[in-house]
Motif scaffolding. Sequence first.
Motif, PDB file in Angstrom:
ATOM      1  N   THR A  72       0.830  -1.209   0.000  1.00 15.74           N
ATOM      2  CA  THR A  72       0.000   0.000   0.000  1.00 15.74           C
ATOM      3  C   THR A  72       0.860   1.253   0.000  1.00 15.74           C
ATOM      4  OG1 THR A  72      -1.682  -1.218   1.255  1.00 15.74           O
ATOM      5  CG2 THR A  72      -1.893   1.166   1.177  1.00 15.74           C
ATOM      6  N   ALA A  73       1.875   1.286   0.865  1.00 19.97           N
ATOM      7  CA  ALA A  73       2.768   2.440   0.907  1.00 19.97           C
ATOM      8  C   ALA A  73       3.564   2.585  -0.381  1.00 19.97           C
ATOM      9  CB  ALA A  73       3.726   2.321   2.102  1.00 19.97           C
ATOM     10  N   ALA A  74       3.836   1.456  -1.058  1.00 18.03           N
ATOM     11  CA  ALA A  74       4.555   1.513  -2.333  1.00 18.03           C
ATOM     12  C   ALA A  74       3.747   2.261  -3.385  1.00 18.03           C
ATOM     13  CB  ALA A  74       4.879   0.105  -2.820  1.00 18.03           C
ATOM     14  N   GLY A  75       2.421   2.138  -3.303  1.00 18.35           N
ATOM     15  CA  GLY A  75       1.582   2.893  -4.231  1.00 18.35           C
ATOM     16  C   GLY A  75       1.826   4.380  -4.112  1.00 18.35           C
ATOM     17  N   PHE A  76       2.073   4.847  -2.881  1.00 18.65           N
ATOM     18  CA  PHE A  76       2.366   6.266  -2.663  1.00 18.65           C
ATOM     19  C   PHE A  76       3.807   6.587  -3.032  1.00 18.65           C
ATOM     20  CE2 PHE A  76       3.339   9.959   0.082  1.00 18.65           C
ATOM     21  CZ  PHE A  76       2.317  10.807  -0.327  1.00 18.65           C
ATOM     22  N   GLY A  77       4.723   5.675  -2.710  1.00 18.07           N
ATOM     23  CA  GLY A  77       6.136   5.939  -2.974  1.00 18.07           C
ATOM     24  C   GLY A  77       6.493   5.941  -4.440  1.00 18.07           C
ATOM     25  N   ALA A  78       5.842   5.053  -5.214  1.00 18.21           N
ATOM     26  CA  ALA A  78       6.200   4.917  -6.627  1.00 18.21           C
ATOM     27  C   ALA A  78       5.057   5.309  -7.564  1.00 18.21           C
ATOM     28  CB  ALA A  78       6.611   3.472  -6.912  1.00 18.21           C
ATOM     29  N   GLY A  79       3.936   5.714  -6.991  1.00 19.06           N
ATOM     30  CA  GLY A  79       2.753   5.968  -7.814  1.00 19.06           C
ATOM     31  C   GLY A  79       2.901   7.088  -8.817  1.00 19.06           C
ATOM     32  N   SER A  80       3.797   8.028  -8.533  1.00 19.80           N
ATOM     33  CA  SER A  80       3.953   9.160  -9.444  1.00 19.80           C
ATOM     34  C   SER A  80       4.787   8.819 -10.665  1.00 19.80           C
ATOM     35  CB  SER A  80       4.601  10.338  -8.711  1.00 19.80           C
ATOM     36  OG  SER A  80       5.903   9.986  -8.281  1.00 19.80           O
ATOM     37  N   ALA A  81       5.437   7.672 -10.661  1.00 22.06           N
ATOM     38  CA  ALA A  81       6.358   7.338 -11.750  1.00 22.06           C
ATOM     39  C   ALA A  81       5.659   7.321 -13.103  1.00 22.06           C
ATOM     40  CB  ALA A  81       7.018   5.984 -11.475  1.00 22.06           C
ATOM     41  N   LEU A  82       4.420   6.828 -13.152  1.00 26.85           N
ATOM     42  CA  LEU A  82       3.711   6.696 -14.423  1.00 26.85           C
ATOM     43  C   LEU A  82       3.250   8.033 -14.988  1.00 26.85           C
ATOM     44  CD1 LEU A  82       1.504   3.552 -13.639  1.00 26.85           C
ATOM     45  CD2 LEU A  82       3.635   3.644 -14.945  1.00 26.85           C
ATOM     46  N   THR A  83       3.146   9.047 -14.139  1.00 20.61           N
ATOM     47  CA  THR A  83       2.583  10.316 -14.609  1.00 20.61           C
ATOM     48  C   THR A  83       3.598  11.449 -14.670  1.00 20.61           C
ATOM     49  OG1 THR A  83       1.869  10.720 -12.319  1.00 20.61           O
ATOM     50  CG2 THR A  83       0.243   9.793 -13.829  1.00 20.61           C
ATOM     51  N   ILE A  84       4.839  11.194 -14.269  1.00 19.40           N
ATOM     52  CA  ILE A  84       5.850  12.259 -14.304  1.00 19.40           C
ATOM     53  C   ILE A  84       6.033  12.791 -15.721  1.00 19.40           C
ATOM     54  CG2 ILE A  84       8.323  12.704 -14.089  1.00 19.40           C
ATOM     55  CD1 ILE A  84       6.860  12.794 -11.465  1.00 19.40           C
ATOM     56  N   ILE A  85       6.182  11.902 -16.698  1.00 17.44           N
ATOM     57  CA  ILE A  85       6.406  12.339 -18.087  1.00 17.44           C
ATOM     58  C   ILE A  85       5.193  13.084 -18.643  1.00 17.44           C
ATOM     59  CG2 ILE A  85       6.823  11.529 -20.448  1.00 17.44           C
ATOM     60  CD1 ILE A  85       8.604   9.356 -19.295  1.00 17.44           C
ATOM     61  N   PRO A  86       3.952  12.564 -18.483  1.00 21.27           N
ATOM     62  CA  PRO A  86       2.787  13.329 -18.973  1.00 21.27           C
ATOM     63  C   PRO A  86       2.660  14.708 -18.320  1.00 21.27           C
ATOM     64  CG  PRO A  86       2.157  11.061 -18.542  1.00 21.27           C
ATOM     65  CD  PRO A  86       3.552  11.224 -18.016  1.00 21.27           C
ATOM     66  N   ILE A  87       2.915  14.794 -17.019  1.00 22.47           N
ATOM     67  CA  ILE A  87       2.820  16.093 -16.357  1.00 22.47           C
ATOM     68  C   ILE A  87       3.865  17.053 -16.918  1.00 22.47           C
ATOM     69  CG2 ILE A  87       3.246  17.290 -14.172  1.00 22.47           C
ATOM     70  CD1 ILE A  87       1.866  15.035 -12.733  1.00 22.47           C
ATOM     71  N   GLN A  88       5.094  16.565 -17.082  1.00 24.98           N
ATOM     72  CA  GLN A  88       6.141  17.408 -17.657  1.00 24.98           C
ATOM     73  C   GLN A  88       5.751  17.879 -19.057  1.00 24.98           C
ATOM     74  OE1 GLN A  88       9.477  14.634 -17.135  1.00 24.98           O
ATOM     75  NE2 GLN A  88      10.474  16.126 -15.795  1.00 24.98           N
ATOM     76  N   ALA A  89       5.169  16.973 -19.844  1.00 23.97           N
ATOM     77  CA  ALA A  89       4.789  17.325 -21.218  1.00 23.97           C
ATOM     78  C   ALA A  89       3.703  18.392 -21.234  1.00 23.97           C
ATOM     79  CB  ALA A  89       4.310  16.072 -21.952  1.00 23.97           C
ATOM     80  N   ILE A  90       2.723  18.272 -20.349  1.00 24.87           N
ATOM     81  CA  ILE A  90       1.639  19.255 -20.304  1.00 24.87           C
ATOM     82  C   ILE A  90       2.154  20.598 -19.805  1.00 24.87           C
ATOM     83  CG2 ILE A  90      -0.550  19.842 -19.175  1.00 24.87           C
ATOM     84  CD1 ILE A  90      -1.306  16.925 -19.276  1.00 24.87           C
ATOM     85  N   ILE A  91       3.027  20.581 -18.806  1.00 22.38           N
ATOM     86  CA  ILE A  91       3.602  21.837 -18.327  1.00 22.38           C
ATOM     87  C   ILE A  91       4.355  22.539 -19.450  1.00 22.38           C
ATOM     88  CG2 ILE A  91       5.369  22.822 -16.808  1.00 22.38           C
ATOM     89  CD1 ILE A  91       4.617  20.737 -14.722  1.00 22.38           C
ATOM     90  N   LYS A  92       5.098  21.766 -20.225  1.00 25.03           N
ATOM     91  CA  LYS A  92       5.895  22.352 -21.313  1.00 25.03           C
ATOM     92  C   LYS A  92       5.024  22.883 -22.438  1.00 25.03           C
ATOM     93  CE  LYS A  92       9.791  21.315 -24.397  1.00 25.03           C
ATOM     94  NZ  LYS A  92      10.788  20.291 -24.805  1.00 25.03           N
ATOM     95  N   SER A  93       3.943  22.146 -22.769  1.00 25.07           N
ATOM     96  CA  SER A  93       3.133  22.525 -23.924  1.00 25.07           C
ATOM     97  C   SER A  93       2.014  23.505 -23.587  1.00 25.07           C
ATOM     98  CB  SER A  93       2.522  21.276 -24.568  1.00 25.07           C
ATOM     99  OG  SER A  93       1.644  20.622 -23.653  1.00 25.07           O
ATOM    100  N   SER A  94       1.410  23.354 -22.390  1.00 24.82           N
ATOM    101  CA  SER A  94       0.224  24.147 -22.073  1.00 24.82           C
ATOM    102  C   SER A  94       0.329  24.948 -20.783  1.00 24.82           C
ATOM    103  CB  SER A  94      -1.011  23.227 -21.973  1.00 24.82           C
ATOM    104  OG  SER A  94      -1.178  22.476 -23.161  1.00 24.82           O
ATOM    105  N   GLY A  95       1.419  24.800 -20.057  1.00 26.10           N
ATOM    106  CA  GLY A  95       1.589  25.544 -18.816  1.00 26.10           C
ATOM    107  C   GLY A  95       1.261  24.716 -17.593  1.00 26.10           C
ATOM    108  N   TYR A  96       1.859  25.118 -16.470  1.00 23.29           N
ATOM    109  CA  TYR A  96       1.659  24.345 -15.239  1.00 23.29           C
ATOM    110  C   TYR A  96       0.209  24.411 -14.763  1.00 23.29           C
ATOM    111  CZ  TYR A  96       1.369  28.466 -12.191  1.00 23.29           C
ATOM    112  OH  TYR A  96       0.972  29.624 -11.569  1.00 23.29           O
ATOM    113  N   GLU A  97      -0.492  25.534 -15.086  1.00 20.58           N
ATOM    114  CA  GLU A  97      -1.881  25.664 -14.648  1.00 20.58           C
ATOM    115  C   GLU A  97      -2.754  24.560 -15.232  1.00 20.58           C
ATOM    116  OE1 GLU A  97      -0.214  29.891 -15.372  1.00 20.58           O
ATOM    117  OE2 GLU A  97      -0.188  27.935 -16.358  1.00 20.58           O
ATOM    118  N   THR A  98      -2.540  24.244 -16.509  1.00 17.19           N
ATOM    119  CA  THR A  98      -3.318  23.189 -17.161  1.00 17.19           C
ATOM    120  C   THR A  98      -3.023  21.830 -16.534  1.00 17.19           C
ATOM    121  OG1 THR A  98      -3.279  24.433 -19.241  1.00 17.19           O
ATOM    122  CG2 THR A  98      -3.829  22.098 -19.370  1.00 17.19           C
ATOM    123  N   ALA A  99      -1.761  21.597 -16.211  1.00 19.77           N
ATOM    124  CA  ALA A  99      -1.396  20.325 -15.578  1.00 19.77           C
ATOM    125  C   ALA A  99      -2.064  20.190 -14.216  1.00 19.77           C
ATOM    126  CB  ALA A  99       0.119  20.225 -15.449  1.00 19.77           C
TER     127      ALA A  99
END
Length: 444
Positions: free
Chosen positions: A149-176
């Motif tokens: 259960t704690a691993a879900g919190f510790g590693a859960g962001s790994a799958l979305t780091i790249i999409p978040i970075q891409a949205i911040i770069k293309s549309s701004g941090y507000e959109t992300a």
Amino acid sequence: MNAVAPAALPLIERPASYRWLQLFLGIVCMAMIANLQYGWTLFVNPIDAKFHWGRAAIQVAFSIFVLCETWLVPIEGWLVDRFGPRPIVIVGGLLCGIAWVMNAFASSLAALYVAAAIGGVGAGAVYGTCVGNALKWFSDRRGLAAGLTAAGFGAGSALTIIPIQAIIKSSGYETAFLYFGIAQGIIVMLVALGLTDPRRTVSQALAKKAAAPARSPEILQTTRNYRPLEMIREPVFWVMYVMFVLVGAGGLMATAQLAPIAKDFKIADTTVNILGLALPALTFALALDRVLNGFTRPFFGWVSDNIGRERTMLIAFGLEAIGILALWQLGRDPVLFVVLTGVVFFAWGEIYSLFPSTCTDTFGTQHATANAGTLYTAKGTASLLVPLANVLTVATGGWHAVFIIAAIMNAVAALTAWFVLRPMRRARLLGAQQDVVPVAGSAT
């Protein structure tokens, strides 16, 4: 399963495998709130670039988040033990979503801080509930269940780091903030609908497993259910609390400063090739954080289910102390820097599986969420000590004092686990009260 079900609620027959579904749902919820902590770093520079508030002022929001996420968990845990997991996680998911939507529109530091507080309350509600639910469903495999259960919190962001970075770069941090806030909040609320209070479940299959032989003679569990106010009057609780603070602060003092350490060692941008993967040393080390910080939690939880909690603490905390000292002495070599930071991360994240399971073994299942949540406030206490690393660095002109103190903290916790916590817990559980039950055996 030994908690008393609310009289107004009917008992539901479930197969033994049903608890694995509950574990999976908790892991999904944890993964959905992971970005509130581990994804925050991606937004700091874009926010500063827009408003020029300064990174230090922006990072105050993160401190507020951590404090609200940890120190309010006992209250949220009490609500879970009273009303069950479903309503608390639904509200927690809603608050997490609201917090990130507020971040998308925040035009002042005050608004950012309020959003951080709201997000912290929501994340703490989800975190504390899901860990507590795992502890209640898996009395025979508490270490593994809490670790997964704690691993879900510790590693859960790994799958979305790249999409978040891409949205911040293309549309701004507000959109992300907006899109991910809405998506994460909705997913948590929907998944929460499937969470079930163990007190509402009756299962002959699970009762049979509970009567199975202990997995390890080292694992002892009380049959008495302590309330939080009773628990905090017990000296053994404060021994665990101090140990949690020592390991939490010691690990954070070393790992939270990786970027400036790598820069001072003049290896941050040096390319390291390990097993065909070539990355700058600092990037490689941070990538290992995501992987090992998640993997270590179920791994050491599983180990503790088989060899005992305190013996596992002795090994893990001792390995952490050795890893920190080795990183100090050998970390100027780029390859060794990456490898040794991996050792440090691997030996640190297991505190989020070992301490909740030990707490529930010692103080019972009925109030497990509130009790484990009370112990979890040690994370917030530890975070207050982390800035001492910068003070030590300025005062001594280098990182050697930080490494030495961090290693000592872990070494003290390791020795305390074996020479203080273990005899105290065994004396209490095997003493005059005779309130011991062996851990259930091989569940499936």
